[in-house]
Design a protein around this motif. Structure first.
Motif, PDB file in Angstrom:
ATOM      1  N   ARG A 194       0.863  -1.183   0.000  1.00 39.18           N
ATOM      2  CA  ARG A 194       0.000   0.000   0.000  1.00 39.18           C
ATOM      3  C   ARG A 194       0.898   1.231   0.000  1.00 39.18           C
ATOM      4  N   LEU A 195       0.496   2.226  -0.770  1.00 44.61           N
ATOM      5  CA  LEU A 195       1.267   3.462  -0.881  1.00 44.61           C
ATOM      6  C   LEU A 195       1.448   4.093   0.503  1.00 44.61           C
ATOM      7  N   LYS A 196       2.683   4.386   0.848  1.00 44.42           N
ATOM      8  CA  LYS A 196       2.957   4.985   2.143  1.00 44.42           C
ATOM      9  C   LYS A 196       2.276   6.340   2.264  1.00 44.42           C
ATOM     10  N   GLY A 197       1.679   6.572   3.439  1.00 45.28           N
ATOM     11  CA  GLY A 197       0.987   7.821   3.692  1.00 45.28           C
ATOM     12  C   GLY A 197      -0.476   7.820   3.302  1.00 45.28           C
ATOM     13  N   SER A 198      -0.957   6.697   2.731  1.00 47.61           N
ATOM     14  CA  SER A 198      -2.357   6.638   2.273  1.00 47.61           C
ATOM     15  C   SER A 198      -3.264   5.883   3.237  1.00 47.61           C
ATOM     16  N   GLU A 199      -2.763   5.550   4.411  1.00 47.74           N
ATOM     17  CA  GLU A 199      -3.495   4.653   5.311  1.00 47.74           C
ATOM     18  C   GLU A 199      -4.864   5.203   5.757  1.00 47.74           C
ATOM     19  N   LYS A 200      -5.014   6.510   5.769  1.00 47.10           N
ATOM     20  CA  LYS A 200      -6.285   7.103   6.189  1.00 47.10           C
ATOM     21  C   LYS A 200      -7.262   7.290   5.034  1.00 47.10           C
ATOM     22  N   SER A 201      -6.836   6.932   3.814  1.00 50.40           N
ATOM     23  CA  SER A 201      -7.683   7.068   2.633  1.00 50.40           C
ATOM     24  C   SER A 201      -8.452   5.768   2.404  1.00 50.40           C
ATOM     25  N   TYR A 202      -9.772   5.867   2.288  1.00 49.32           N
ATOM     26  CA  TYR A 202     -10.617   4.684   2.131  1.00 49.32           C
ATOM     27  C   TYR A 202     -11.356   4.626   0.801  1.00 49.32           C
ATOM     28  N   THR A 203     -11.209   5.671  -0.032  1.00 51.80           N
ATOM     29  CA  THR A 203     -12.047   5.740  -1.231  1.00 51.80           C
ATOM     30  C   THR A 203     -11.256   5.776  -2.539  1.00 51.80           C
ATOM     31  N   PHE A 204      -9.943   5.558  -2.478  1.00 54.82           N
ATOM     32  CA  PHE A 204      -9.162   5.568  -3.720  1.00 54.82           C
ATOM     33  C   PHE A 204      -8.148   4.422  -3.689  1.00 54.82           C
ATOM     34  N   HIS A 205      -8.664   3.213  -3.556  1.00 48.75           N
ATOM     35  CA  HIS A 205      -7.792   2.044  -3.562  1.00 48.75           C
ATOM     36  C   HIS A 205      -7.136   1.833  -4.922  1.00 48.75           C
ATOM     37  N   GLY A 206      -7.752   2.385  -5.977  1.00 51.23           N
ATOM     38  CA  GLY A 206      -7.143   2.291  -7.295  1.00 51.23           C
ATOM     39  C   GLY A 206      -5.755   2.899  -7.311  1.00 51.23           C
ATOM     40  N   ARG A 207      -5.582   4.004  -6.636  1.00 45.66           N
ATOM     41  CA  ARG A 207      -4.275   4.652  -6.523  1.00 45.66           C
ATOM     42  C   ARG A 207      -3.424   4.024  -5.419  1.00 45.66           C
ATOM     43  N   ASP A 208      -4.024   3.889  -4.238  1.00 47.36           N
ATOM     44  CA  ASP A 208      -3.266   3.567  -3.030  1.00 47.36           C
ATOM     45  C   ASP A 208      -2.880   2.092  -2.920  1.00 47.36           C
ATOM     46  N   VAL A 209      -3.699   1.213  -3.499  1.00 43.80           N
ATOM     47  CA  VAL A 209      -3.457  -0.231  -3.362  1.00 43.80           C
ATOM     48  C   VAL A 209      -3.218  -0.895  -4.706  1.00 43.80           C
ATOM     49  N   TYR A 210      -4.120  -0.701  -5.675  1.00 42.16           N
ATOM     50  CA  TYR A 210      -4.057  -1.466  -6.927  1.00 42.16           C
ATOM     51  C   TYR A 210      -2.928  -0.983  -7.845  1.00 42.16           C
ATOM     52  N   ALA A 211      -2.838   0.316  -8.094  1.00 40.27           N
ATOM     53  CA  ALA A 211      -1.755   0.814  -8.947  1.00 40.27           C
ATOM     54  C   ALA A 211      -0.403   0.540  -8.297  1.00 40.27           C
TER      55      ALA A 211
END
Length: 303
Positions: free
Chosen positions: A142-159
């Motif tokens: 998971r992209l570092k610094g994105s842990e509080k984001s819940y609505t853009f997994h396309g950027r933070d997890v999948y990409a």
């Protein structure tokens, strides 16, 4: 050594010495985001942040909003033409932030699809087979610094995960824990030939630019039903139980084989039965759409 290439060369030397493959496979994106804002650009930026030498491509970003079935079909339509090892990131995710699983499917053809397990994988699993399914371990992928984001997994997890896998930064085994070799599927009418010669199937997709109606009925079933070039087919199209079209059309090779504005049956680029109007939109004229609840039947009949 050229100082501009030294960091990359040293990294490659280290990877080879440590036994880590320098894969750098193609990374292909599909979403329902459109290109009106910066969402797709953000995903590609994340991928380049993992490895600036990655080759990034687009399948499409024009999937209708939330249309999981169409995402499934577009993957099926194109995956077979990409080399083994290609990584696809598909984000049509109306359940983002819920308990639906984030997975990477490895097909028996050697392709990888990073996606929510929400039905998107229905057709690739069926047609190309499941080699393995692994759940993305977000503690590591998971992209570092994105842990509080819940609505853009396309950027933070999948990409991010797709880029790490395509670049060889992680192996497939490092994606996360192995799951049973199964995925969430969307039920639909498989193509069948009935004893009376009637062919039944689904309208999985439209040729959206021209309004042609594609089915999942292949040319082998057409032959089995005894429908040859020049024959007339009786066609019925329905949405659930509601009939949208009931008519006839000749089975021909291409659009110019019938007068302008007239209907025809032909084989599309995937060698599947399709219905069209020459120089007009069949879908618009008869208000036909696509999806698992859209059905088509054909039978040889008199002109």
């Amino acid at each position: 050594m050229d100082i501009r290439t030294a960091p990359r060369a040293l990294a490659l030397a280290f990877m080879l010495a440590s036994g880590v493959a320098a894969a750098n496979e193609a990374l292909v994106f599909q979403t329902d985001f459109g290109l009106k804002d910066g969402a797709v650009s953000a995903m590609k930026g994340v991928a380049f942040g993992v490895d600036r030498t990655l080759r990034l491509y687009d399948l499409t970003h024009e999937i209708p909003a939330y249309h999981i079935w169409e995402a499934s079909y577009r993957l099926y339509q194109t995956l077979q033409y990409w080399p083994k090892g290609t990584v696809f990131v598909s984000v049509v995710d109306p359940g983002v932030g819920t308990d639906r699983k984030s997975v990477v499917l490895k097909t028996k053809s050697g392709h990888y699809i990073v996606s929510p397990d929400n039905g998107t994988l229905t057709l690739v699993a069926e047609h190309f087979g499941i080699d393995q399914v692994r759940q993305i371990d977000e503690k590591h992928n998971r992209l570092k610094g994105s842990e509080k984001s819940y609505t853009f997994h396309g950027r933070d997890v999948y990409a991010y995960t797709g880029a790490r896998l395509a670049s060889g930064t992680i192996s497939y085994e490092q994606v996360g824990p192995k799951l049973p070799a199964e995925v969430v599927t969307i039920p639909y009418q498989a193509a069948v030939a009935e004893k009376d010669g009637t062919l039944k199937g689904t309208i999985p997709i439209l040729d959206v630019q021209y309004g042609n109606v594609w089915s999942n009925i292949d040319d082998a079933l057409l032959t089995k039903a005894g429908i040859d070039k020049g024959d007339t087919a009786c066609i019925a199209i329905s949405q659930g139980d509601v009939v949208k079209y009931d008519g006839k059309a000749p089975y021909v090779s291409s659009f110019g084989d019938v007068p302008e504005g007239q209907p025809l049956v032909y084989l599309n680029s995937l060698l599947q039965v399709s219905v069209a109007l020459n120089m007009d939109s069949f879908a618009t004229k008869y208000q036909v759409e696509s999806g698992a609840n859209w059905h088509i039947s054909l039978k040889k009949c008199s002109p």
